[in-house]
Every structure is written in C-alpha cells, then in structure tokens.
Design an enzyme around this catalytic site. Structure first.
Site, short mmCIF file in Angstrom:
data_model
loop_
_atom_site.label_atom_id
_atom_site.label_comp_id
_atom_site.label_asym_id
_atom_site.label_seq_id
_atom_site.Cartn_x
_atom_site.Cartn_y
_atom_site.Cartn_z
N HIS A 149 0.84 -1.21 0.00
CA HIS A 149 0.00 0.00 0.00
C HIS A 149 0.88 1.26 0.00
CE1 HIS A 149 -3.74 2.24 1.32
NE2 HIS A 149 -2.79 3.09 1.70
N GLU A 150 1.85 1.30 0.91
CA GLU A 150 2.68 2.50 1.02
C GLU A 150 3.58 2.68 -0.20
OE1 GLU A 150 1.69 4.45 3.25
OE2 GLU A 150 0.47 2.88 4.14
N GLU B 268 -6.04 6.85 -1.48
CA GLU B 268 -6.09 5.69 -0.58
C GLU B 268 -6.79 4.50 -1.22
OE1 GLU B 268 -4.20 5.75 1.73
OE2 GLU B 268 -3.90 7.87 2.12
N HIS C 126 1.84 4.09 -3.18
CA HIS C 126 1.71 5.54 -3.06
C HIS C 126 2.92 6.28 -3.65
CE1 HIS C 126 -1.93 6.46 -0.92
NE2 HIS C 126 -1.65 5.72 0.13
#
EC number: 3.4.11.-
Length: 856
Positions: A310-311, A333, A314
C-alpha cells in the site's frame, strides 16, 4: 497512508468552494522551493529552526499567508527588490498572516523565518515519544500537520522541492526523505545536510531522530534500510525480504522506475495510523513492520506485505502524481488499497488474500442517510477524516469492479498513461477517469462518478421468467428509511447454471429496469459473479433457496463469502427475517472451506450483540455452543502440525465464541494457563490463539495478572507482544481492575496512539460498558487531551450503548455543549443518532423472530 483500523460536486466546484473558505490559503503568493534548518534534540521538549522559502508574490498586497500551528516566530523577513520586516499573526484556522507596513509588489522574493516550537506529544506533526525510556523524534504530517513543525504552504497543490538540514546531538542518528550529502561536527552536535527532494507536497516531508538501529535492504535499484528503535532490529527480517519483491512488482506494473533516491522503512513505536508513504522515508507502526517469525501468524505476515505494498504503491500514486486538493484523498487511498491487494495476491498466493472482501466492511455504513459520498467538498481536517475508512474500502472495491468490467489490460494501460502524463504534477479524479476511458473505449467516468459522487449503493433485484432475467435497481436502504431515489451505472455480472452448465451474463445497468436473455433457462442464479460488484442483490424465496442448495458445489469460496454478507444486509433492509438469516448462516457453519465457516460464525455472533436482552440472555450461550460444535469437532481446539492457516483462524473464532459467548469453563481454564505461559515465553503459545487466551484470562483475572500484563507491556521489546498486552488490559472485568486500567491509560506509559487500543475492549458486557462510559464523562478533559486530535470527534461513539435511546440522549446532551470547541462532534452525533435509531427499529422488528429461533 494506511489506517489501522477517504467526495458530490465536480472538482472545479469543490476546489473553488474550498478555496473560498477561511481554512485555505489566500492565493497571494506561490512557493517554488523551500529550505528548512532545524536543531533537534530528543532529550528536550522544544526545538528551534529557520526556513527560507523562494516564492513569487502574485499581486500587490500588504500580507501573505502561510500555514502554522503552535510555533512562535522569532524573526520574519521578505527579501527581494525591496526588503520588509514582517509582523506575524497566527490565526485559529491553521494559517499565519505575515504582514508588511508597505505594499508588497508582485515579483520573486525569499521569505526567511526564524521560529521555535514545542515537540508535539499527541502523535502528530514533529512529535516526541519514549520507547523503553529512550526519547525519539518522528513526524506525521498528513493531513495538515507539517505546519506544526515549520512555516509552510501546507496544501497538496503546492508541490515543491524541499531541502532539510538537521542539527542534532552526535549520539543521535538522523534520517530524512533524501540521502545525506555531508555532515559537520561542532562540539557534541552534528549537522546533517540532506539532498534536495524532487517536487513533493509538504505532507510527504519526513524526518526521524534517535539512537536507531538499521539493517540494509538488498536487491533494490536504490539503497534502503529497515530502521528500528534500539533492541528491535532482529525483527525486521521479514520486511527486509518483502520490500524488494514488492518494489519490483510495482515497477513492473506501472512501467515507471521508482523515482526517489532511497527507500528507508522506519518502525515507529508511537504512530496514529498504520503507515505513511513519506517519499523515501516510509514510516510504519512497529507492530506492522516488525515480526518475530517464531510467533507470526499468516494474517500478521499478510498485513505486513499488504501495508508495505500500500505505502509503496503511493510512491507512484500520490507521491509522483499528487491530488490537487483533499477532495481526492479518497482516490489516493482507494488506489493504494486496490494495488496492494493485487500485489499481495501476486506475491503471496498462500495468504488467500483474494478472499478479502473490503466492501463487506463498509456497506452497512455507506447505506446510512448521514453518510456522505467519498468524493465531497473538503474545508477542514475534520472533513477529511469524515468517512476516511469508507474511502479505502469502498473506493478500492469500486476500482476492482471497474477493472473487472473493462479488463485488466485496459485498466493497466490507463493507469500507465495517467502516471506518465502527470508525473511530478498534480491531478484530479477526472484525469484518471479520462485515461481509463481512453484505454478501454468505455464510459468509465459515468460508472465511477455514479458510485463516488453518490453515497450508498444499488440494490439489484433479479427476477427470472424462463431464459429472460429482469434486473431492477433502487437505492439500498435500511427498512423503514425514506431515502431520495438514485440511479447508478452498474456493471452487473450474473452467474447462472443448470446441471453441469455454468455461464455468466454481463450487463451495464444504466436504467431502473433492464432485461437480459440467458443462453439457457437457469436452475439457479447468482447475481454477482466473482463477488466484485459494489451492490447488494435480492431475489424471491424460491430462487434464493435454489442458490443455497447449489452454493457448495457451484459458487467459489469468494462468492460464498459474499453471499453471507448479502444475506446479512437483507436483514437490515427488511427483506428477510432474523430467523431466516440465522438459518442461512447455520447452513454455512459446516462449509468445506474454513474461511466461510469462520465468516458464518462471525455473523451469528453479531446477532447476539444486536438482539441480546433480558428476554433471551439465558438462551445465547447454549445457542453459540451448538453453532460452533461442527467446526470444533471437525478441527479441534488445539493446533495440528502443518494445518492450513485458515483452519487456525477459524479455531480462533471457535475458542473466542466458546470462552466469551458460550462461557465454556474448560476453555476459560485453558486460557488462564496459556496466558501465564505466554508471559514467560510467547513462542510456547499457539500464535493464533494467544490474543484470545490473553483477553479471556484478563476477563477472569485478578490484580496480580493485571500487574504482570502491565510489567510485560512496559518491558517487552517485541511490538506484537506489547500490542497484545495493551489490548488484553482492556478486558479486566471487576470494577476495581477496569478502573485501574482506564486510569493507567492516562499516564505517560500509554501514548496517544496506544490509548485507543485500551479503549477497544471496554464495551464487552453491559456493566463494564456502563463503568467505561461514566469514566469517559468524568475524565473527559484528560481523555480528549491524551488522544490524537483527529480522533477526538469519535468519542461519542464510545459513550453510547448499543440500541439504547437513553444512552444516546445522554451522549447528545454531553457532547452538544462541546461542539463550539470541537465542531466534529456535530457530524458524529448526527451519524450516531441514525445508527442507534436503525438498531432500535431492527430490534423491535425482529426480536420475536430471534427468540422463536433460539427456542427451537
């Protein structure tokens, strides 16, 4: 960002209205780069700094605005063709007005500001925390807390290079977004000069100072480290192995190399969210990043990989391409969550993460009238936080539905084109819709806008007449709720079968009613092939019975999981009775896949939380015991060698239900014994059952056990053990011990981020809930001061008991008087009123049905 436990006007209108409000910077100046020099000593309580901002004044003015909270300006000068000493006024809106006695003419200037500020102690901004008594400094700047650390244009559209210089005691290690260029030593202080960042918004600036340990992450095209507080570096091995694999998979998907000069991953002992995607310096709650492989469960490993994914997603989506305004944070998100699910399933199929259905976590919330669309106008941080969790799950689910509709290849092509066009720039949702539409030749914008710019979702009613299927859509609402009519553009996938034949019919439902011709007359119909639709569905009793009869052999595991969730939702909608739902759930308790059985048991237990009262409280323990017996007999209450992790996860549900709901003495005694073993050696306790044992033991525990939990919490260097102790403390049952735990949560031992964990188990049993609620009222000022600021508006949820109108009234009376100081309470109280009234209505409607079912 990942939350441990985010909009309905067009972008142009939303941005215009946002920029017209008092919380947004007046467009008088525009920065092009910023230097920040800080002197940071974790042993102190405050710091000082200087910043130089290269900017352009856009029109004649006597002042310019920056953002600021809590710092004190020592000197402010505007240097250019004419110099000016500036006076400063810190506003309550998070802005600072820098004023000049003379009019400032348009042109290029340098703004120089010297300032001092306290370290924050509520897990936001530049904050200080203690770990094993040792002080550390960390940052958390999203959403709008860079302004607590230094003067800055703290809005995402101001995307500029930052250059950090940090002076700290030579005994401390210092990290920032970029590699260190050089250091200079002056006495016992060292100054660290960091490279300039590429253009990034202020919320991605990050730093960390403390006596850290680190280990190199190999196998990446750029250097990187896992960084931990003292004594924990050995727990970083799993993350160290996962990070290069995740990074390579993302580079391959996006077709663009990782653009930053390093990739450090920092384990943070006090952290308000799950993780934060700071460019080049990603921060994680330490109990997410660090794992003891001797005790790590599959779900802990999955969480580690998926949040890393997820990070790192980004770094492209959010960092390389950044939203123009916070009304598109939901897309940041949602995309990262969707991408993380894809990468996790690709790299670790053994996790069975494809069986996670995030939509099931939020659709009940999304159905409420008080819930806003996930793309909405944003003015304040409270607006951003409103529905933030909904945005992750709804947004990622809708993206998955659209990908399934247009195809994986077209979706990837659209994403790549979007990232290439807007690299190092700001973009908005419509830019992505256009790229996806161009790649697929489909009206992607119409589908996405209908789900993103409207709250709730469609209820799809399917009616069969021979080979013809009629499909009707209407807004899903809870029973008795009068909601405005809405229409969606819905990709509907109908799976159907007869004998050995199974087919899928796809249709884009754009009207209230449409028909579909099947290839043959179906014996059964499942209206959500692949369980990828963000909608609920309903059919007549005969069709539903036929589906249930064929579910085991004809539906995938994922589809059976979605079927259970759909049935549960139909109870809220008033389409089926509670007894009918519970009969359906019982049919799946013996499902051949333990994940399905586990889910069915979870929904059964949820009915107890809703419907238990004096009329039936003696019936529930026996019902729960009977419900879980098939799983208990099939899999046993103790682990077996090399068993599937899904079985171990099901056993956790079985033992939890037996101990807490079934009040099984044998299970309780085992929990007490195993808790003592865990305190001495966690490796000797089944890792899947450890939390259940600790919680059960606490509920039946004494003062000595509580003291042992507190001592372990304070001394352990294993973040997983620490978090388990914290959560288990919240279950001590006697009034004396419960009060001791609650008061302990207000001490310096418990951080602002940790306090929420101690609050988590306080609602178990009516007596404990009542004591907890009274304690919150009595200690309100201290409780509010000890929580992260963004979490405070959630407090009314903790003082309202289930379906109780009287409890709601007391909550409303208490918090209404505090809305002037905390405006977020108004929004929470509105949502809470609807939630409680829905619960009361459901209970009144279905209690007799539940009781007749329990008395069979």
């Amino acid at each position: 960002m990942f939350i441990k436990s985010l909009l309905t006007l067009s972008v142009a209108v939303a941005v215009t209205s946002a920029h017209a409000n008092e919380f947004v910077l007046e467009k008088l100046a525009k920065p092009s780069s910023q230097q920040v020099s800080l002197t940071l000593d974790p042993a102190q309580e405050s710091f000082n700094g200087m910043t130089k901002i290269t900017l352009e004044v856009l029109r004649p003015t006597n002042y310019i605005e920056l953002n600021g909270v809590a710092y004190a300006t020592q000197m402010a000068k505007l240097l250019g063709a004419e110099n000016c000493d500036l006076s400063t006024e810190m506003l309550k809106t998070g802005k600072v007005k820098f004023s000049c006695d003379e009019q400032i003419q348009p042109g290029k200037y340098t703004l120089k500001v010297d300032f001092t500020a306290p370290y924050n102690r509520q897990s936001v901004g530049l904050y200080k925390t203690l770990d094993q008594g040792v002080p550390y400094l960390f940052t958390q700047f999203e959403m709008s807390d860079a302004r607590r650390a230094f003067p800055v244009f703290d809005e995402p559209s101001y995307k500029i290079p930052f250059q950090l210089t940090i002076t700290a005691p030579s005994s401390q290690k210092v990290y920032a977004n970029t590699p260190e260029l050089k250091t200079t030593i002056n006495g016992d202080m060292t100054t660290h000069f960091f490279d300039k960042t590429p253009p990034i918004p202020s919320y991605l600036v990050a730093m960390a100072v403390g006596p850290f340990e680190e280990r190199e992450v190999k196998g990446m095209p750029i250097p990187g480290r896992v960084i931990t507080p003292q004594g924990k570096i050995h727990l970083g091995e799993y993350a160290e192995q996962a990070i290069p694999k995740v990074l390579a998979a993302l580079e391959s998907y996006f077709g663009i190399p990782y653009v930053y000069k390093k990739l450090d991953s920092v384990a943070v002992p006090e952290f308000p969210f799950g993780a934060m995607e700071n460019a080049g310096l990603v921060t994680y709650r330490e109990d997410i990043l660090l794992l003891d492989l001797a005790t790590a469960t599959r779900n802990k490993k999955q969480r580690n990989v998926s949040i890393i994914a997820h990070e790192l997603a980004h770094q492209w989506y959010g960092n390389l391409v950044t939203m123009k305004w916070w009304n598109d944070l939901w897309l940041n998100e949602a995309f990262a969550s969707w991408m993380a699910a894809k990468i996790t399933a690709q790299l670790n199929p053994e996790f069975e993460s494809h069986l996670d259905l995030p939509q099931n976590n939020v659709m009940a919330l999304d159905a409420r009238l008080s819930t806003k669309p996930i793309r909405k106008p944003i003015k304040t941080e409270a607006d951003i936080m409103d529905g933030l969790g909904l945005a992750y799950s709804k947004g990622s689910s809708v993206l998955a539905m659209v990908e399934n509709w247009i195809g994986e290849k077209a979706f990837q092509q659209g994403i790549r084109a979007y990232l290439k066009e807007f690299s190092y720039k700001n973009a908005e949702a419509a830019d992505l819709w256009q790229a996806l539409g161009k790649a697929s030749n489909k009206d992607v914008a119409a589908v996405l806008k209908s789900f993103i710019e409207q709250s709730s979702f469609p209820l799809i009613k399917v009616t069969q007449q021979g080979k013809t299927i009629s499909i009707n859509q209407s807004r899903f609402t809870n029973a008795g709720v009068d909601a405005p009519a809405q229409l969606w553009n819905v990709p509907v996938a109908i799976k159907y079968g007869a004998g050995d034949k199974v087919k899928t019919a796809n249709v884009l439902l754009t009207k209230a009613n449409q028909t579909v011709e099947l290839e043959f007359e179906a014996e059964w119909i499942y209206p959500d092939q692949g369980a990828l639709g963000y909608y609920r569905w309903v059919m007549d009793d005969q069709q539903f019975a036929a589906l249930i009869d064929n579910a085991a052999q004809s539906l995938t595991v994922r589809e059976r999981l979605a079927l259970l969730s759909a049935a549960d939702a139909l109870l809220d909608a008033g389409v089926i009775s509670a007894a009918h739902l519970m009969q359906t759930l019982e049919a799946f308790v013996s499902d051949k896949h333990p994940r399905v059985a586990n889910t069915a048991l979870g929904y059964l237990a949820a009915q107890k939380r809703t419907f238990e009262d004096e009329s039936n409280q003696d019936l529930w323990p026996e019902f729960i015991r009977k419900s879980i017996m098939p799983a208990a007999k099939q899999y046993g209450l103790t682990a077996k060698v090399d068993e599937d992790a899904a079985i171990a996860q099901l056993r956790t549900q079985v033992v939890t239900r037996l101990g807490f709901d079934g009040e099984d003495k044998s299970v309780i005694n085992t929990a007490k014994a195993q808790a003592r073993v865990y305190l001495n050696n966690p490796e000797k306790v089944d890792p899947y059952l450890a939390s259940t044992y600790l919680n059960l033991a606490a509920f039946h525990g004494d003062k000595n056990l509580l003291n042992a939990y507190i001592n372990t919490f304070k001394t352990t260097k294993d973040p997983q053990v620490r978090t388990k102790m914290l959560a288990a403390m919240s279950y001590f049952a006697t009034p004396e011990l419960q009060t001791k735990v609650l008061n302990y949560s207000l001490t310096d031992d418990v951080t602002a981020s940790d306090m929420r964990t101690i609050m988590s188990g306080q609602m178990y049993t009516k007596a404990r809930e009542a004591l907890f609620i009274s304690w919150v009222y009595e200690n309100y000022d201290k409780v509010a001061a000890n929580l992260p600021p963004f979490f405070v508006p959630n407090l009314p949820y903790f003082t309202t008991s289930g379906c109780s109108a009287s409890s709601l009234a007391k909550t409303q009376s208490f918090f209404m008087s505090k809305i002037a100081d905390e405006p977020g309470y108004a929004r929470t109280l509105s949502k809470l009123e609807e939630s409680v009234n829905n619960c009361i209505s459901l209970k009144e409607r279905e209690l007799d049905s539940v009781n007749s079912f329990l008395k069979r």
